[in-house]
Write an enzyme that holds these catalytic residues in place. Sequence first.
Site, PDB file in Angstrom:
ATOM      1  N   ARG A 181     -14.603  29.503  47.573  1.00 59.44           N
ATOM      2  CA  ARG A 181     -14.522  28.363  48.482  1.00 59.44           C
ATOM      3  C   ARG A 181     -14.115  27.063  47.766  1.00 59.44           C
ATOM      4  O   ARG A 181     -13.450  26.201  48.352  1.00 59.44           O
ATOM      5  CB  ARG A 181     -15.881  28.172  49.159  1.00 59.44           C
ATOM      6  CG  ARG A 181     -15.850  27.177  50.276  1.00 59.44           C
ATOM      7  CD  ARG A 181     -17.178  26.904  50.950  1.00 59.44           C
ATOM      8  NE  ARG A 181     -18.322  27.670  50.517  1.00 59.44           N
ATOM      9  CZ  ARG A 181     -19.556  27.154  50.469  1.00 59.44           C
ATOM     10  NH1 ARG A 181     -19.770  25.879  50.782  1.00 59.44           N
ATOM     11  NH2 ARG A 181     -20.572  27.896  50.099  1.00 59.44           N
ATOM     12  N   PHE A 211      -2.026   5.982  12.211  1.00 61.52           N
ATOM     13  CA  PHE A 211      -2.231   7.384  11.831  1.00 61.52           C
ATOM     14  C   PHE A 211      -3.519   7.960  12.411  1.00 61.52           C
ATOM     15  O   PHE A 211      -3.757   9.169  12.346  1.00 61.52           O
ATOM     16  CB  PHE A 211      -2.296   7.513  10.311  1.00 61.52           C
ATOM     17  CG  PHE A 211      -3.279   6.545   9.692  1.00 61.52           C
ATOM     18  CD1 PHE A 211      -4.636   6.719   9.814  1.00 61.52           C
ATOM     19  CD2 PHE A 211      -2.817   5.427   9.006  1.00 61.52           C
ATOM     20  CE1 PHE A 211      -5.542   5.823   9.273  1.00 61.52           C
ATOM     21  CE2 PHE A 211      -3.707   4.518   8.450  1.00 61.52           C
ATOM     22  CZ  PHE A 211      -5.073   4.715   8.586  1.00 61.52           C
ATOM     23  N   ASN A 251       1.418  10.931   6.261  1.00 66.04           N
ATOM     24  CA  ASN A 251       0.714  10.130   7.257  1.00 66.04           C
ATOM     25  C   ASN A 251       1.219  10.499   8.640  1.00 66.04           C
ATOM     26  O   ASN A 251       2.425  10.603   8.865  1.00 66.04           O
ATOM     27  CB  ASN A 251       0.962   8.632   7.023  1.00 66.04           C
ATOM     28  CG  ASN A 251      -0.186   7.970   6.307  1.00 66.04           C
ATOM     29  OD1 ASN A 251      -1.332   8.384   6.452  1.00 66.04           O
ATOM     30  ND2 ASN A 251       0.114   6.945   5.529  1.00 66.04           N
ATOM     31  N   HIS A 257      -2.634  16.442  -2.259  1.00 67.13           N
ATOM     32  CA  HIS A 257      -3.127  16.517  -0.883  1.00 67.13           C
ATOM     33  C   HIS A 257      -2.918  17.894  -0.254  1.00 67.13           C
ATOM     34  O   HIS A 257      -3.444  18.157   0.835  1.00 67.13           O
ATOM     35  CB  HIS A 257      -2.445  15.456  -0.022  1.00 67.13           C
ATOM     36  CG  HIS A 257      -2.974  14.069  -0.245  1.00 67.13           C
ATOM     37  ND1 HIS A 257      -2.976  13.463  -1.474  1.00 67.13           N
ATOM     38  CD2 HIS A 257      -3.521  13.162   0.609  1.00 67.13           C
ATOM     39  CE1 HIS A 257      -3.488  12.248  -1.373  1.00 67.13           C
ATOM     40  NE2 HIS A 257      -3.836  12.044  -0.119  1.00 67.13           N
ATOM     41  N   TYR A 302     -18.937  29.914  45.909  1.00 69.29           N
ATOM     42  CA  TYR A 302     -18.201  28.754  45.392  1.00 69.29           C
ATOM     43  C   TYR A 302     -16.939  29.140  44.646  1.00 69.29           C
ATOM     44  O   TYR A 302     -15.939  28.418  44.664  1.00 69.29           O
ATOM     45  CB  TYR A 302     -19.090  27.944  44.454  1.00 69.29           C
ATOM     46  CG  TYR A 302     -20.175  27.136  45.123  1.00 69.29           C
ATOM     47  CD1 TYR A 302     -20.351  27.144  46.499  1.00 69.29           C
ATOM     48  CD2 TYR A 302     -21.038  26.343  44.364  1.00 69.29           C
ATOM     49  CE1 TYR A 302     -21.348  26.399  47.105  1.00 69.29           C
ATOM     50  CE2 TYR A 302     -22.041  25.593  44.951  1.00 69.29           C
ATOM     51  CZ  TYR A 302     -22.196  25.628  46.326  1.00 69.29           C
ATOM     52  OH  TYR A 302     -23.177  24.886  46.920  1.00 69.29           O
ATOM     53  N   TYR A 360       0.824  -1.203   0.000  1.00 67.37           N
ATOM     54  CA  TYR A 360       0.000   0.000   0.000  1.00 67.37           C
ATOM     55  C   TYR A 360       0.864   1.261   0.000  1.00 67.37           C
ATOM     56  O   TYR A 360       1.759   1.435   0.831  1.00 67.37           O
ATOM     57  CB  TYR A 360      -0.930   0.025   1.222  1.00 67.37           C
ATOM     58  CG  TYR A 360      -1.662   1.342   1.340  1.00 67.37           C
ATOM     59  CD1 TYR A 360      -2.698   1.646   0.463  1.00 67.37           C
ATOM     60  CD2 TYR A 360      -1.279   2.299   2.271  1.00 67.37           C
ATOM     61  CE1 TYR A 360      -3.343   2.861   0.525  1.00 67.37           C
ATOM     62  CE2 TYR A 360      -1.931   3.526   2.353  1.00 67.37           C
ATOM     63  CZ  TYR A 360      -2.963   3.796   1.470  1.00 67.37           C
ATOM     64  OH  TYR A 360      -3.594   5.012   1.533  1.00 67.37           O
ATOM     65  N   GLU A 383     -12.054   5.355   4.123  1.00 68.11           N
ATOM     66  CA  GLU A 383     -11.783   6.014   5.410  1.00 68.11           C
ATOM     67  C   GLU A 383     -13.133   6.415   6.004  1.00 68.11           C
ATOM     68  O   GLU A 383     -13.566   7.559   5.928  1.00 68.11           O
ATOM     69  CB  GLU A 383     -10.851   7.210   5.188  1.00 68.11           C
ATOM     70  CG  GLU A 383      -9.513   6.755   4.615  1.00 68.11           C
ATOM     71  CD  GLU A 383      -8.615   7.887   4.156  1.00 68.11           C
ATOM     72  OE1 GLU A 383      -8.949   9.061   4.438  1.00 68.11           O
ATOM     73  OE2 GLU A 383      -7.595   7.608   3.514  1.00 68.11           O
TER      74      GLU A 383
END
Length: 492
Positions: A268, A313, A181, A67, A265, A37, A397
Amino acid sequence: MYDDLRHRLVQLSSDTDALQRSRAIVQAALQDGRAYYGINTGFGGLASRRISDSDLMQLQQNLLLSHAVGVGEPVPKDITRLMLQLKLHTLGQGYSGVSRETFALLLRFAELDLIPVVPSKGSLGASGDLAPLAHMSLPLISYGHFWDEAGEKQLPAGAVLQQHGLIPVQLQAKDGLSLINGTQLMQAYGAWVLEKSIRLLKTADLLATTSLEALQGSIAPFDDRIQQIRRHPGQAVVAGNVRLLLQQSEILESHRNCGKVQDPYSLRCVPQVHGASRGALAHCMQVMETELNSVNDNPLVFENGDIISGGNFHGQPVALAMDYAAIALAEIGNISERRTYLLLEGHDGLPTLLMQHTGINSGFMIPQYTSASLVSENKVLCHPASVDSIPSSLGQEDHVSMGSISATKLLRVFENVEHILSIELLTGIQALDFRKPLRPGRGVEIFHDFVRDHIPHAEQDTYFKEYMEKSLGLIRDGAYLDLIGQELGELG
């Protein structure tokens, strides 16, 4: 958090055994006729497409170009620098099979502080931070841009390479995939924010103590016996910090028997609230440190020659941690704004809005508006990105982490909290002025005097924006913590 990373980077230029070993395995795999791959196949939904030997180098270059489609404001330069270092760190562990030439040029970028320009949006957080890492890697092939030294201008990568006598690389099989990746965008944001949060948490304790003194609150809720029987470590640390800072307080002593039973609060419950955020952030730091020292490439190259596709990844561990960290930081801001509000109400002799002559003067009314606005914005930003997923890559994916969104909004929450605390700084110190001639605890006194060396007491309305900018600068620098540490000991 990343001191070990910096030490490791120093060793990378001479430690090449792991790189060479993994690269040799990739080269051998190219000769065995099998499909691997991303090495001799397409990517994502195109994983079944076999690529001819003659096209393998073009495949990797196409990967970066196709990409690199990020959008939005650039990642801050400091965070991108860390992103680059983290990518080198994971590649240098020798499980990626990246070529020595590609690695060496990327390392040279880090050595020369040549930081690529990376858009902040476009990653799904699996297969890692693909688009951001593609932009970070573009200058290797003379595309994209670098930041100038000041981090203000974007310079064409080709011109910068030429200026430094650097030659673009021809990406080899697996190189492009190894570069894009991974979870380095998420890691860089998370590590940067969490590292700075360590001192911010101490500042939050200091500010709470200052407000407690100014409001003449009770020290009783900070008794160590209360903390010990609840057993949350962060709670005990916070209470211990408050007690340390309050040593020698004349203000507390003056109203020890005033008859007040309980404080609101936001005073405290400081140990419980601040302590819970400390516990959450400690967990997030543990997750981040694990990820910083992990290998999150795919496929992975092992010493026995196996090349195995997996899912390292996937950003889910980091995404969950960053969503959690955002919630923890937002709560520090939330309770701080409530203390600011208390300081303006005119309790126990303090003038309303922290000025003697209101009407003509609005006092500190409107800085509290800003604080409230930022608290509200943080509530929106704290919706967890990691619960979302949109399938991509033709269904290959089908579950992603959305960790990049967790990362970028974590930074926004952190910066908002810095501003919120800076407003409590202004109001707390202003209120403390009205308790004179009584002296606060020694730690608070050091803090008060430090602030007054930089920001004056406000007798009337002024351009508060300048005060806020100075206050924010003090928060970010944190030099007062060092002064307190030198005299009283370090805060926990």
